[in-house]
Design a protein around this motif. Structure first.
Motif, PDB file in Angstrom:
ATOM      1  N   PRO A 199       0.814  -1.225   0.000  1.00 25.39           N
ATOM      2  CA  PRO A 199       0.000   0.000   0.000  1.00 25.39           C
ATOM      3  C   PRO A 199       0.841   1.264   0.000  1.00 25.39           C
ATOM      4  CG  PRO A 199      -0.181  -1.182   2.100  1.00 25.39           C
ATOM      5  CD  PRO A 199       0.489  -2.098   1.156  1.00 25.39           C
ATOM      6  N   GLU A 200       2.046   1.203   0.553  1.00 29.86           N
ATOM      7  CA  GLU A 200       2.895   2.391   0.551  1.00 29.86           C
ATOM      8  C   GLU A 200       3.341   2.750  -0.860  1.00 29.86           C
ATOM      9  OE1 GLU A 200       3.719   4.543   2.817  1.00 29.86           O
ATOM     10  OE2 GLU A 200       2.491   3.542   4.338  1.00 29.86           O
ATOM     11  N   VAL A 201       3.591   1.719  -1.682  1.00 33.19           N
ATOM     12  CA  VAL A 201       3.973   1.976  -3.072  1.00 33.19           C
ATOM     13  C   VAL A 201       2.811   2.624  -3.830  1.00 33.19           C
ATOM     14  CG1 VAL A 201       4.598   0.870  -5.259  1.00 33.19           C
ATOM     15  CG2 VAL A 201       5.688   0.138  -3.124  1.00 33.19           C
ATOM     16  N   ILE A 202       1.605   2.107  -3.600  1.00 31.96           N
ATOM     17  CA  ILE A 202       0.419   2.682  -4.251  1.00 31.96           C
ATOM     18  C   ILE A 202       0.215   4.125  -3.799  1.00 31.96           C
ATOM     19  CG2 ILE A 202      -2.074   2.461  -4.551  1.00 31.96           C
ATOM     20  CD1 ILE A 202      -0.416   0.266  -5.918  1.00 31.96           C
ATOM     21  N   LYS A 203       0.415   4.358  -2.532  1.00 34.14           N
ATOM     22  CA  LYS A 203       0.241   5.717  -2.007  1.00 34.14           C
ATOM     23  C   LYS A 203       1.248   6.666  -2.651  1.00 34.14           C
ATOM     24  CE  LYS A 203       0.282   8.431   2.265  1.00 34.14           C
ATOM     25  NZ  LYS A 203       0.447   8.396   3.742  1.00 34.14           N
ATOM     26  N   GLU A 204       2.513   6.243  -2.709  1.00 33.19           N
ATOM     27  CA  GLU A 204       3.559   7.085  -3.295  1.00 33.19           C
ATOM     28  C   GLU A 204       3.257   7.396  -4.760  1.00 33.19           C
ATOM     29  OE1 GLU A 204       8.366   6.831  -4.307  1.00 33.19           O
ATOM     30  OE2 GLU A 204       7.368   5.219  -3.179  1.00 33.19           O
ATOM     31  N   PHE A 205       2.831   6.377  -5.504  1.00 34.42           N
ATOM     32  CA  PHE A 205       2.501   6.595  -6.904  1.00 34.42           C
ATOM     33  C   PHE A 205       1.266   7.484  -7.041  1.00 34.42           C
ATOM     34  CE2 PHE A 205       0.382   5.214 -10.884  1.00 34.42           C
ATOM     35  CZ  PHE A 205       1.377   5.571 -11.779  1.00 34.42           C
ATOM     36  N   GLY A 206       0.277   7.263  -6.189  1.00 32.16           N
ATOM     37  CA  GLY A 206      -0.926   8.088  -6.225  1.00 32.16           C
ATOM     38  C   GLY A 206      -0.631   9.551  -5.954  1.00 32.16           C
ATOM     39  N   LEU A 207       0.273   9.822  -5.017  1.00 34.73           N
ATOM     40  CA  LEU A 207       0.659  11.202  -4.732  1.00 34.73           C
ATOM     41  C   LEU A 207       1.347  11.839  -5.934  1.00 34.73           C
ATOM     42  CD1 LEU A 207       1.959  10.794  -1.062  1.00 34.73           C
ATOM     43  CD2 LEU A 207      -0.070  12.075  -1.791  1.00 34.73           C
ATOM     44  N   MET A 208       2.143  11.045  -6.633  1.00 32.04           N
ATOM     45  CA  MET A 208       2.819  11.562  -7.820  1.00 32.04           C
ATOM     46  C   MET A 208       1.814  11.886  -8.927  1.00 32.04           C
ATOM     47  SD  MET A 208       4.070  10.960 -11.107  1.00 32.04           S
ATOM     48  CE  MET A 208       3.772   9.201 -11.318  1.00 32.04           C
ATOM     49  N   VAL A 209       0.830  11.010  -9.120  1.00 37.27           N
ATOM     50  CA  VAL A 209      -0.169  11.211 -10.167  1.00 37.27           C
ATOM     51  C   VAL A 209      -1.113  12.362  -9.818  1.00 37.27           C
ATOM     52  CG1 VAL A 209      -2.147  10.155 -11.303  1.00 37.27           C
ATOM     53  CG2 VAL A 209      -0.059   8.837 -10.984  1.00 37.27           C
ATOM     54  N   GLY A 210      -1.630  12.345  -8.606  1.00 34.75           N
ATOM     55  CA  GLY A 210      -2.444  13.468  -8.140  1.00 34.75           C
ATOM     56  C   GLY A 210      -3.932  13.313  -8.329  1.00 34.75           C
ATOM     57  N   ASP A 211      -4.377  12.937  -9.526  1.00 36.70           N
ATOM     58  CA  ASP A 211      -5.819  12.814  -9.759  1.00 36.70           C
ATOM     59  C   ASP A 211      -6.078  11.809 -10.877  1.00 36.70           C
ATOM     60  OD1 ASP A 211      -5.563  14.144 -12.306  1.00 36.70           O
ATOM     61  OD2 ASP A 211      -5.604  16.060 -11.276  1.00 36.70           O
ATOM     62  N   THR A 234      -4.381   2.202  -7.903  1.00 36.90           N
ATOM     63  CA  THR A 234      -4.232   3.656  -7.738  1.00 36.90           C
ATOM     64  C   THR A 234      -5.564   4.363  -7.921  1.00 36.90           C
ATOM     65  OG1 THR A 234      -1.982   3.468  -8.627  1.00 36.90           O
ATOM     66  CG2 THR A 234      -2.927   5.672  -8.501  1.00 36.90           C
ATOM     67  N   LYS A 235      -6.340   3.906  -8.880  1.00 35.73           N
ATOM     68  CA  LYS A 235      -7.665   4.492  -9.099  1.00 35.73           C
ATOM     69  C   LYS A 235      -8.524   4.340  -7.851  1.00 35.73           C
ATOM     70  CE  LYS A 235     -11.691   4.100 -12.156  1.00 35.73           C
ATOM     71  NZ  LYS A 235     -12.245   3.419 -13.373  1.00 35.73           N
ATOM     72  N   ARG A 236      -8.486   3.152  -7.246  1.00 34.94           N
ATOM     73  CA  ARG A 236      -9.266   2.917  -6.027  1.00 34.94           C
ATOM     74  C   ARG A 236      -8.748   3.780  -4.880  1.00 34.94           C
ATOM     75  NH1 ARG A 236      -9.982  -3.195  -4.264  1.00 34.94           N
ATOM     76  NH2 ARG A 236      -7.712  -3.058  -4.214  1.00 34.94           N
ATOM     77  N   ALA A 237      -7.416   3.898  -4.790  1.00 33.80           N
ATOM     78  CA  ALA A 237      -6.838   4.706  -3.716  1.00 33.80           C
ATOM     79  C   ALA A 237      -7.212   6.178  -3.867  1.00 33.80           C
ATOM     80  CB  ALA A 237      -5.323   4.544  -3.702  1.00 33.80           C
ATOM     81  N   LEU A 238      -7.204   6.662  -5.101  1.00 36.33           N
ATOM     82  CA  LEU A 238      -7.570   8.060  -5.335  1.00 36.33           C
ATOM     83  C   LEU A 238      -9.041   8.294  -4.993  1.00 36.33           C
ATOM     84  CD1 LEU A 238      -5.715   8.693  -8.730  1.00 36.33           C
ATOM     85  CD2 LEU A 238      -5.138   9.711  -6.517  1.00 36.33           C
ATOM     86  N   ARG A 239      -9.858   7.300  -5.294  1.00 33.50           N
ATOM     87  CA  ARG A 239     -11.289   7.438  -5.009  1.00 33.50           C
ATOM     88  C   ARG A 239     -11.561   7.418  -3.509  1.00 33.50           C
ATOM     89  NH1 ARG A 239     -12.838   3.651  -8.076  1.00 33.50           N
ATOM     90  NH2 ARG A 239     -13.087   1.997  -6.534  1.00 33.50           N
ATOM     91  N   ARG A 240     -10.853   6.544  -2.783  1.00 32.52           N
ATOM     92  CA  ARG A 240     -11.067   6.426  -1.334  1.00 32.52           C
ATOM     93  C   ARG A 240     -10.343   7.527  -0.554  1.00 32.52           C
ATOM     94  NH1 ARG A 240     -10.183  -0.016  -0.013  1.00 32.52           N
ATOM     95  NH2 ARG A 240     -12.049  -0.829  -1.087  1.00 32.52           N
ATOM     96  N   GLY A 241      -9.279   8.051  -1.171  1.00 35.09           N
ATOM     97  CA  GLY A 241      -8.438   9.004  -0.447  1.00 35.09           C
ATOM     98  C   GLY A 241      -7.138   8.325  -0.050  1.00 35.09           C
ATOM     99  N   LEU A 242      -6.018   8.924  -0.369  1.00 36.58           N
ATOM    100  CA  LEU A 242      -4.722   8.275  -0.143  1.00 36.58           C
ATOM    101  C   LEU A 242      -4.430   8.052   1.331  1.00 36.58           C
ATOM    102  CD1 LEU A 242      -2.603  10.200  -2.804  1.00 36.58           C
ATOM    103  CD2 LEU A 242      -3.554   7.904  -2.985  1.00 36.58           C
ATOM    104  N   GLU A 243      -5.044   8.866   2.193  1.00 30.62           N
ATOM    105  CA  GLU A 243      -4.793   8.695   3.627  1.00 30.62           C
ATOM    106  C   GLU A 243      -5.345   7.369   4.147  1.00 30.62           C
ATOM    107  OE1 GLU A 243      -8.670  10.650   2.892  1.00 30.62           O
ATOM    108  OE2 GLU A 243      -6.606  11.053   2.275  1.00 30.62           O
ATOM    109  N   SER A 244      -6.285   6.768   3.407  1.00 27.71           N
ATOM    110  CA  SER A 244      -6.870   5.502   3.866  1.00 27.71           C
ATOM    111  C   SER A 244      -5.899   4.336   3.727  1.00 27.71           C
ATOM    112  CB  SER A 244      -8.142   5.191   3.053  1.00 27.71           C
ATOM    113  OG  SER A 244      -7.818   4.941   1.693  1.00 27.71           O
TER     114      SER A 244
END
Length: 888
Positions: A561-573, A611-621
């Protein structure tokens, strides 16, 4: 210029009169002539002179031999055919001759001919010969277009010229192979020939004789012209108005260049060789004075020059084939002309300019031509006369042209067109328009990268990227690219994706980070073409980030999940994620489609969806790893409880393997593994499970699960065994439980990139060989039964090692980039043992000849390795182990 001669016929005859044998005189004369010609070549004599001189030298030898054996007294002629008939021979070219008879051979003639052919072999000439009457030639030519082509190029070496004229008359277009039939057959022949080379001039190891833009394309032009217009020589094409003086000069210079490369190939290999193989490219680059620079290798400079010449020849071939089509096939068809606008009209499906001053008087019409073809799917292409007008007007594309708002709007209109965008870009590139309008694109035309991963030049790759983006929108590609197809259909501004595709690699070959250089060029393009600030930001970001998604999916643990979070932060939306996914998939498939396996596709899809799911739920989750672990455990228990297993029985079987096991493995796979652990009878033997899986993170590959007594040698041992089994490791995960068991998950593919499948014999073979090795883990497997592929031998560069901390998981990350070679993973596994390193996870990635492997490791106590001095020692040991291995 006088005919160049390297054999003194009078001197040879004098030697024969002095008593020397015919074989000795001719052989020594040829050897001396060859040495002199090769020396002349190395000192700069044009190849055009030398190929004719070589034919002249062979002529001399054959004429002397024919005369000395008394064949000049027989009713027969010695005829040169094929390339030799054209008077063109390279050092090791085949020498094709026809012995043409007036009547059937006599016993006396047969004996003399046998002596003649034997003599030619004895003097080391590679001669192909046939013996036929005029009637037999006509019979064979009627059946085979290759025979009639050889006859067309014939010339009499000695004997009756009248016989050859009779043969030409009997096989002329009046009696067989009319110009329409001949053109159609030769055109089909070229289509088949080009298809063998993927219809591109830009093959990594091109064929100088038969590939697109090759010598055969030049010969094809001559053959058709000779058959239809009765041109006796290629240069006559200008006399018939088929080629301008400039085009004729270009064709001759292109032929001289290819002849020069071919002569060099024959010298280097000492044989008839038409393939510009990796084995020979470096030697050719050195021979022709290319040197390594900071921006590119010598071999890359050679090949860029080569590709630009073949592109120019292919361009002229296109023009002339279209002219022949109009002159031969369409000549009898009524002209159906429909106006398109005041500048262009359609004639029998082809677009043509209304007059020959259109582009001179109105330069924006140059781009308008391609826009009209992209907007009208009915248009097959441009007429030959219009292609020529475009080529002659391309010098008008200058700074003023590029700054004209009309032309900028026209180019954007092209990018927004619905039909055959990639086809128009390819035409613009071939005719030199794209590189004129976008000078930064012009710098990458013919630019190659000397590796096995990038199988196209940068310009061909770039256009293929755009083509792939277009394919995503076609319904028949939705099965192959399900996610990309859905994304592309939803993008409101598809042109942003195309621009990013055009610029993502445009900075290559300049030194520095090509992504950063390309982003600067992309920003200027967007500014010049009226993009909004928001749209410009998307394009520039895509160019800068176009490698990140592929790198993340293949080199990081995307189950973390940390890798997904890091990538999600880079992508942004979501918008940026969608654009980046489509660009990345198009890029990978245009780089080397054979490496786009279902396994790589599944990694990309998993990263996108997670990443799509993480962005939808919020990266903090994603912060609570323990919740993830508990959820996986509970799901696995429910699966097994439904099958009648007890929850306590399940948790006991796990023996506390650690949180990583439940983070990296899916609940369904944990249930599959646990079921086998509970049911196994012999707990002292290794447990080996194999299955092809459709689980999202493993889709398109085979999963092999091994549970055995923990041992430091396991990775080295299993890597060597997999290598011997011709299985390629894609991913490896290692866990140890409290009972002293090592539970390892390997994701593998067969050597052809496919899953293992369900063959009982193959599965049993894998289990048996693995089981034998695991029962004696101290026995290191040192022999790797795989030889280094020929192409890999030509890509040798030093290993690079990067080491850094992964503080979130208390691990050390070791990235190794090195040329592929047999036994690489086994060597690294043994090195890790020697250095007291415990392997936790591995991401294995091979890109052509380049291996990019990432290892997640700890020390023997399970702690991250953080001492810089240890890092430096590891780097030295890894590089020394790999770079000094016996077979690299």
């Amino acid at each position: 210029m006088p005919e160049l001669s390297f054999i003194n016929k009078k001197a040879a005859l004098s030697q024969l009169e002095a008593g020397q044998t015919l074989t000795a005189v001719l052989k020594s004369s040829l050897i001396k002539a060859s040495e002199d010609m090769n020396l002349a070549f190395r000192t700069g004599r044009p190849a055009t002179d030398l190929v004719h001189a070589r034919a002249n030298a062979v002529d001399c030898c054959l004429q002397i031999a024919w005369d000395r054996l008394g064949l000049n007294q027989e009713a027969a002629s010695l005829i040169a055919v094929g390339g030799y008939g054209r008077g063109e021979l390279h050092p090791h070219s085949d020498i094709d001759v026809l012995i043409l008879l007036d009547t059937e051979t006599s016993v006396s003639l047969n004996s003399k001919l046998e002596q003649f052919v034997t003599l030619l072999w004895d003097i080391s000439l590679d001669v192909g010969h046939s013996v036929r009457t005029v009637a037999e030639c006509a019979e064979q030519a009627a059946k085979d277009i290759t025979v009639v082509t050889n006859i067309m190029e014939s010339r009499t070496l000695t004997g009756s010229e009248e016989l050859r004229q009779q043969m030409l008359q009997a096989t002329s277009s009046k009696h067989m192979w009319s110009s329409r039939q001949f053109y159609s057959a030769k055109w089909e022949e070229q289509i088949i020939r080009h298809k063998k080379f993927a219809n591109t001039e830009y093959n990594l190891e091109p064929n100088i004789k038969n590939g697109p833009g090759s010598l055969r394309d030049i010969q094809m032009i001559s053959w058709i012209a000779q058959r239809h217009f009765d041109c006796s020589h290629k240069d006559s094409l200008a006399d018939f108005g088929l080629l301008t003086t400039e085009e004729m000069s270009l064709l001759n210079r292109g032929r001289e260049y290819l002849w020069r490369i071919r002569w060099g190939l024959h010298l280097i290999t000492d044989r008839a060789e038409d393939r510009v193989l990796f084995d020979h490219q470096r030697a050719l680059a050195e021979m022709f004075g290319f040197h390594d620079t900071e921006e590119s290798l010598a071999v890359e400079g050679l090949m860029q020059e080569y590709y630009r010449w073949t592109l120019a020849i292919a361009e002229l071939n296109d023009l002339l084939v279209q002219l022949f089509d109009e002159s031969i096939l369409q000549a009898c068809e009524p002209a159906l002309v429909q106006p398109i606008n005041q500048r262009f009209r359609e004639c029998n499906g082809y677009i043509e300019a209304n007059n020959d001053k259109i582009f001179i008087n109105h330069p924006p019409a140059i781009l308008e031509l391609f826009v009209l073809m992209a907007q009208n799917d009915r248009i097959i292409g441009p007429r030959a006369s219009t292609i020529r007008l475009v080529r002659e007007a391309r010098h008008l594309i200058n700074d003023a042209f590029r700054a004209d708002p009309r032309n900028r709007a026209m180019f954007m209109e092209l990018l927004r067109s619905r039909n055959k965008l990639a086809t128009q870009l390819r035409r613009m590139n071939r005719w030199g328009i794209l590189g004129k309008y976008l000078p930064e694109f012009g710098r990458i035309v013919g630019k190659m990268q000397h590796d096995l991963f990038h199988i196209y030049t940068v310009d061909a790759h770039t256009i293929q990227v755009v083509k792939n983006m277009r394919l995503f929108g076609y319904s028949n590609y939705s099965d192959k690219f399900p996610v990309a197809s859905t994304i592309v259909k939803q993008l409101q501004k598809i042109e942003l994706l195309y621009v990013a595709g055009l610029y993502h690699d445009i900075g290559k070959g300049r030194g520095g980070d090509h992504s950063e250089l390309g982003a600067v060029d992309a920003a200027l393009f967007c500014k010049n073409h009226g993009f909004s600030t928001r749209d410009t930001e998307i394009v520039v970001w895509l160019v800068k980030s176009h490698l990140v998604m592929s790198s993340t999916s293949q080199r990081k643990d995307i189950s973390d999940p940390e890798v997904i979070k890091e990538f999600g932060l880079m992508v942004g939306d979501q918008l940026h994620l969608d654009y980046l996914y489509a660009l990345t998939v198009a890029d990978i498939n245009a780089t080397n489609p054979t490496l786009w396996t279902s396994w790589r596709a599944s990694l990309m899809r998993q990263l996108y969806l997670e990443t799509k799911r993480a962005l939808r739920r919020g990266l903090e989750s994603l912060n609570n790893r323990q919740e993830w672990v508990i959820e996986t455990q509970q799901t696995a228990i429910r699966i097994l409880e439904d099958e009648g297993y007890d929850a306590d029985e399940v948790t006991t079987a796990w023996h506390k393997p650690g949180d990583d096991y439940f983070l990296r493995e899916t609940a369904s796979d944990i249930a599959w593994q646990t079921r086998a652990l509970i049911n196994r009878q012999d707990t002292g033997s290794p447990l080996i499970l194999i299955k092809d899986t459709t689980a999202r993170q493993y889709e398109g590959a085979t999963q092999i699960f091994i549970c055995t007594a923990a041992h430091s040698n396991l990775f080295a041992l299993t890597s060597a065994i997999f290598e011997q089994l011709h299985l390629n490791i894609q991913d490896a995960r290692f866990y140890e439980d409290d009972a002293g068991n090592s539970m390892n998950t390997f994701i593998v593919l067969e050597a052809n990139g496919e899953p293992i499948g369900k063959s009982p014999a193959r599965l049993e073979e894998i289990k048996e060989i693995l089981g034998q090795a695991l029962r004696d883990p101290d026995a290191l497997v040192s022999t790797i039964d795989r030889h280094l592929a020929r192409a890999l031998k030509h890509f040798s560069y030093p290993t690079t090692v990067t080491i850094e901390l992964d503080s979130s998981r208390d691990q050390t990350v070791i990235e190794v980039i090195t040329p592929d070679r047999p036994g690489l993973l086994a060597r690294l596994g043994r090195l890790f043992i020697e250095q007291g390193i415990s392997l936790q996870n591995a991401k294995i990635s091979t890109m052509g000849e380049r291996v990019e492997d990432v290892f997640f490791v700890t020390d023997i106590h399970g702690q991250a390795i953080s001492d810089p001095a240890v890092w430096r020692r590891l780097e030295v040991e890894i590089c020394d182990t790999l770079d000094n291995s016996e077979e690299k």
